[in-house]
Design a protein around this motif. Structure first.
Motif, PDB file in Angstrom:
ATOM      1  N   GLU A 112       0.840  -1.186   0.000  1.00  0.00           N
ATOM      2  CA  GLU A 112       0.000   0.000   0.000  1.00  0.00           C
ATOM      3  C   GLU A 112       0.878   1.238   0.000  1.00  0.00           C
ATOM      4  O   GLU A 112       2.009   1.203   0.456  1.00  0.00           O
ATOM      5  N   THR A 139      -4.431   5.685   3.167  1.00  0.00           N
ATOM      6  CA  THR A 139      -3.810   4.554   2.503  1.00  0.00           C
ATOM      7  C   THR A 139      -4.406   4.372   1.117  1.00  0.00           C
ATOM      8  O   THR A 139      -5.627   4.359   0.958  1.00  0.00           O
ATOM      9  N   LYS A 141      -4.805   1.862  -2.125  1.00  0.00           N
ATOM     10  CA  LYS A 141      -4.771   0.444  -2.471  1.00  0.00           C
ATOM     11  C   LYS A 141      -3.883   0.251  -3.700  1.00  0.00           C
ATOM     12  O   LYS A 141      -4.012   0.958  -4.693  1.00  0.00           O
ATOM     13  N   SER A 143      -2.546  -2.082  -6.846  1.00  0.00           N
ATOM     14  CA  SER A 143      -2.813  -3.212  -7.735  1.00  0.00           C
ATOM     15  C   SER A 143      -1.776  -3.197  -8.847  1.00  0.00           C
ATOM     16  O   SER A 143      -1.042  -2.223  -9.018  1.00  0.00           O
ATOM     17  N   THR A 164     -12.912   7.617  -7.847  1.00  0.00           N
ATOM     18  CA  THR A 164     -11.667   7.008  -7.385  1.00  0.00           C
ATOM     19  C   THR A 164     -10.536   7.635  -8.181  1.00  0.00           C
ATOM     20  O   THR A 164     -10.595   7.705  -9.409  1.00  0.00           O
ATOM     21  N   ILE A 174      -2.227   2.824  -7.955  1.00  0.00           N
ATOM     22  CA  ILE A 174      -2.650   3.136  -6.598  1.00  0.00           C
ATOM     23  C   ILE A 174      -4.012   3.809  -6.702  1.00  0.00           C
ATOM     24  O   ILE A 174      -4.194   4.741  -7.476  1.00  0.00           O
ATOM     25  N   SER A 175      -4.964   3.338  -5.894  1.00  0.00           N
ATOM     26  CA  SER A 175      -6.331   3.857  -5.966  1.00  0.00           C
ATOM     27  C   SER A 175      -6.775   4.414  -4.618  1.00  0.00           C
ATOM     28  O   SER A 175      -6.547   3.789  -3.581  1.00  0.00           O
TER      29      SER A 175
END
Length: 181
Positions: A112, A139, A141, A143, A164, A174-175
């Motif tokens: 993260e 934070t 997320k 992927s 988002t 990063i989302s």
């Protein structure tokens, strides 16, 4: 004769003090050009929730970890630190944030990323980052993408008042959610 010399002198002074701008006076294209991403994405929609202004560095065969080192505060782009503007009070990554403009910093990590909104303004890079100016840390997320992004990019997806923000570079995405409060 004196009138001719005076006329030539005035003409020469006029030429040397001209404020005319020529093509050579403009700088060449920056290697990390400035860009903007906003939500809603449609340029015709003037009622924006959020806009980010940032510069877009390229990998050019380099490793992402060298350009955005893990565990260190990164400017989130190139050149000046990215700036994010919220046009309404929002919930950003689960935290309440008042409308306004903030500097956007990130701290890369494996699972993260930490996304930081700071009160600092007009900051070059992250060299002068001050933790005591943080407004919020959330934070993001992480992927992975099958296709690599050569240039650092930011894009928004969403519906109505919920979006988002996606930061993408190399194979990393990063989302962070953003919603109107």
């Amino acid at each position: 004769m004196k009138k001719a010399i005076l006329s030539i002198a005035i003409f020469a002074i006029t030429l040397t003090t001209s404020t005319e701008v020529t093509a050579q006076d403009f700088p060449k294209m920056d290697v990390s050009p400035m860009d903007a991403a906003s939500y809603p994405v449609n340029w015709r929609n003037a009622d924006k929730l959020v806009k980010v202004i940032y510069s877009r560095p390229q990998l050019k065969g380099r490793d992402l970890d060298k350009l955005a080192p893990k565990g260190k505060v990164w400017r989130t782009g190139a050149n000046e630190a990215a700036e994010i503007t919220f046009y309404n009070d929002v919930i950003f990554g689960g935290s309440k944030v008042k409308k306004g403009t903030y500097t956007l910093f990130t701290i890369p990590a494996d699972g993260e990323w930490t996304i930081i909104l700071s009160n600092q303004k007009n900051v070059w890079g992250s060299y002068f980052y001050k933790k005591d100016e943080d407004v919020v840390r959330v934070t993001g997320k992480v992927s992975k993408s099958k296709k690599s992004l050569e240039s650092f990019s930011i894009v928004f997806t969403g519906e109505e008042d919920e979006a988002t923000m996606h930061l993408g570079w190399a194979n990393t995405i990063i989302s962070v959610p953003v919603a109107k409060k």
